[in-house]
Write an enzyme that holds these catalytic residues in place. Structure first.
Site, PDB file in Angstrom:
ATOM      1  N   ASP A   1      27.958  16.079 -35.904  1.00 35.48           N
ATOM      2  CA  ASP A   1      27.882  15.785 -37.325  1.00 35.48           C
ATOM      3  C   ASP A   1      26.465  15.328 -37.644  1.00 35.48           C
ATOM      4  O   ASP A   1      26.069  14.230 -37.287  1.00 35.48           O
ATOM      5  CB  ASP A   1      28.885  14.699 -37.709  1.00 35.48           C
ATOM      6  N   GLU A   2      25.720  16.187 -38.278  1.00 37.97           N
ATOM      7  CA  GLU A   2      24.318  15.921 -38.602  1.00 37.97           C
ATOM      8  C   GLU A   2      23.548  15.356 -37.398  1.00 37.97           C
ATOM      9  O   GLU A   2      22.889  14.322 -37.497  1.00 37.97           O
ATOM     10  CB  GLU A   2      24.227  14.963 -39.792  1.00 37.97           C
TER      11      GLU A   2
END
Ligand SMILES: *[C@@H]1O[C@H](CO)[C@@H](O)[C@H](O)[C@H]1NC(C)=O
Ligand SMILES: *[C@@H]1O[C@H](CO)[C@@H](O)[C@H](O)[C@H]1NC(C)=O
Ligand SMILES: *[C@@H]1O[C@H](CO)[C@@H](O)[C@H](O)[C@H]1NC(C)=O
Ligand SMILES: *[C@@H]1O[C@H](CO)[C@@H](O)[C@H](O)[C@H]1NC(C)=O
Ligand SMILES: *[C@@H]1O[C@H](CO)[C@@H](O)[C@H](O)[C@H]1NC(C)=O
Ligand SMILES: *[C@@H]1O[C@H](CO)[C@@H](O)[C@H](O)[C@H]1NC(C)=O
Ligand SMILES: *[C@@H]1O[C@H](CO)[C@@H](O)[C@H](O)[C@H]1NC(C)=O
Ligand SMILES: *[C@@H]1O[C@H](CO)[C@@H](O)[C@H](O)[C@H]1NC(C)=O
Ligand SMILES: *[C@@H]1O[C@H](CO)[C@@H](O)[C@H](O)[C@H]1NC(C)=O
Length: 478
Positions: A121-122
């Site tokens: 996630d990112e």
């Protein structure tokens, strides 16, 4: 005959175009909450708002079970901490896919409709440094191979990227490129995505751009027609969304991927915890965004091609999300933590305004406040202690409770702690300064929330009930 066939064509065309529009907007569903709304209720909430795509940050069993049979398109997430293990071991990737994808997809006919696996996630977020960079491509490759082995090649592997992966040269805002530390891995990622026909997932955050960029006005961020336009690459931009989107296109084109499909994996406007984070402005932003997406105008670099999919960030407020990036991080929801809408917006999928979660079971109408009859010389210190373990983001500058006076702000902190601890009497002690009340201490915009029942709280109550039975039985027996 020709009437029939043109009718059929018309019907097919209509169904197709409806489903195109209807599929374009989804939501991020995070569960970093002390008292998450039960997944079954969340799925009902999604259904009653005609939201038919969700992006998850992990792959929790109860969430995927609730989504099974719902026909909602799902993105499951591999947490960043797992990237290292998934890079180094194909076996680990196969177990991950088996346990968190295959099991739900092949759950008879009524499985979950998993469309993407988001690897990390990112992970390129600047604040993480380079810790995840060496594992991203390996992890994505192993997950891809594991999906193929499981005959789930329709499920696409993606890597959601943060907008701070992009940068402009210090002396010119039109000279944009990847941040130099991510450049190499990004090009490998794009090559991987291109090879597998997967889209590029990227966060676009006009709110954060507004906070971080001196020259961006609120009107420009909120799709207001009155905004002062910006020039970029010899084009004129009337809103921050288009400018960010075309920044992405420009950089991808430069490194050889001009036609890469783009999914906006996170976009929204928070409603608390910062200046200009209000429900009113969030409503303005969301309405502007929806009008823009549904106008099919696209952007100057991709006219008439709006993003393939757009995931609103987020569905619900989360009182345990990290506030490293700002106190607003816990307030991105279209809905409050308990599934109540904060404002009106037509998501463009048939509903005129948001429909609230139904039959939410709250804890008792009780609050914990500071006892004004005590010596309050230590109250502020106690409040700060409570805040360290609870959610006091509404008290921060620009927040909805910023303006309440001392010692009401102490009460706010006490109550947050008390609610997060399931209203247990001992969580309203604070060295004798706490007092449980049934009078709602909320004032104006500053709401003192009551938490909701969770299975955890239920378990606690059940187990104390069981203990009582055991105790009574023992007493009777003796
Ligand atoms: C990633 O996995 C590969 C294959 O197992 C391994 O050779 C490589 O060293 C790993 N990368 C890191 C940074 O550990
Ligand atoms: C997914 O699968 C892995 C490997 O079997 C497991 O360790 C993990 O807990 C599962 N759930 C999530 C959310 O990753
Ligand atoms: C400004 O940026 C351009 C292109 O990035 C570069 O060639 C030039 O040297 C820079 N000028 C200054 C004064 O830094
Ligand atoms: C990124 O990598 C590409 C290809 O190796 C190179 O052409 C480009 O100059 C690099 N850009 C930056 C900002 O490092
Ligand atoms: C700020 O924005 C205005 C209006 O778009 C523009 O004219 C000006 O050149 C910008 N200034 C900088 C420093 O980018
Ligand atoms: C945004 O915040 C600034 C600073 O508090 C304030 O002056 C301005 O009125 C706010 N704008 C809106 C539209 O609420
Ligand atoms: C405040 O805290 C200090 C240090 O814990 C303690 O010695 C003192 O008695 C407290 N004062 C009151 C009024 O409770
Ligand atoms: C806080 O209160 C002051 C004084 O009552 C008022 O001037 C100010 O606008 C208020 N600020 C907010 C954010 O409500
Ligand atoms: C409450 O307000 C007082 C006075 O403005 C301030 O010193 C204190 O830090 C505040 N406490 C919290 C928990 O925000």
């Amino acid at each position: 005959m020709s009437t029939v066939s043109s009718f059929i064509t018309f019907t097919i065309f209509t169904i197709f175009s409806i489903s195109c529009v209807a599929e374009a907007v989804g939501v991020n569903w995070g569960t970093m909450a002390s008292h998450p709304l039960p997944p079954v209720k969340v799925v009902k909430l999604l259904k009653s708002n005609n939201i038919n795509k969700v992006k998850l940050f992990d792959a929790k069993a109860d969430v995927l079970q609730a989504l099974s049979g719902s026909n909602i398109g799902v993105t499951v997430g591999v947490p960043n901490v797992m990237l290292r293990g998934l890079n180094s071991s194909r076996k680990a990737a196969e177990s991950w896919v088996h346990d968190n994808v295959t099991r739900y997809v092949s759950n008879g006919g009524g499985g979950a409709r998993i469309e993407y696996v988001a690897v990390g996630d990112e992970p390129f977020l600047k604040s993480y440094g380079e810790q995840f960079h060496p594992f991203i491509i390996g992890a994505a490759t192993n997950i891809e191979a594991a999906l193929n082995r499981a005959k789930l090649d329709k499920v696409k592997v993606v890597v959601p990227c943060s907008f701070d992966s992009f940068e402009s040269s210090s002396n010119s805002s039109t000279e944009v490129h990847f941040r130099s530390d991510v450049n190499k891995t990004m090009i490998e990622l794009l090559t991987f995505l291109n090879k597998h026909g997967s889209p590029f997932f990227v966060t676009i955050s006009p709110f954060i751009t507004f906070l971080q960029t001196k020259n961006i006005s609120l009107d420009f961020s909120l799709f207001k027609g009155t905004a002062h336009p910006h020039k970029f690459s010899r084009k004129t931009y009337k809103n921050s969304f288009d400018l960010s989107y075309d920044t992405v296109i420009t950089v991808l084109s430069k490194v050889g991927f001009p036609n890469m499909e783009i999914v906006v994996s996170k976009i929204g406007w928070p409603t608390d915890g910062a200046i200009n984070a209000t429900s009113y402005l969030a409503e303005t932003f969301m309405k502007g965004l929806m009008n823009h997406l549904h106008s099919n105008l696209g952007t100057p670099l991709r006219p008439h091609q709006p993003p393939h999919e757009t995931y609103i960030h987020s569905l619900l407020d989360e009182d345990q999300r990290s506030i490293a990036a700002g106190n607003f991080e816990r307030h991105w929801g279209l809905f409050t933590f308990d599934g109540q809408s904060k404002y009106h917006v037509e998501l463009g999928q048939g509903s005129k305004s948001l429909v609230n979660a139904q039959n939410v079971e709250y804890l008792s109408p009780k609050w914990c406040v500071v006892n004004n009859n005590e010596d309050l010389s230590n109250a502020t210190a106690k409040a700060l202690e409570a805040c360290a373990n609870a959610d006091c983001t509404a008290l921060s500058s620009g927040g909805s409770c910023f303006n309440i006076t001392w010692p009401s702000n102490v009460s706010y902190a006490f109550n947050s702690y008390y609610q997060q601890h399931d209203q247990k009497a001992e969580s309203c002690d604070f060295g004798g300064l706490g007092l449980i009340t049934t009078v709602d201490p909320s004032e104006d915009r500053c709401r003192f929330p009551i938490e909701i029942h969770t299975s955890h709280a239920e378990f606690y109550r059940m187990s104390s009930f069981l203990w009582m039975i055991i105790l009574v039985t023992t007493l009777l027996a003796s």
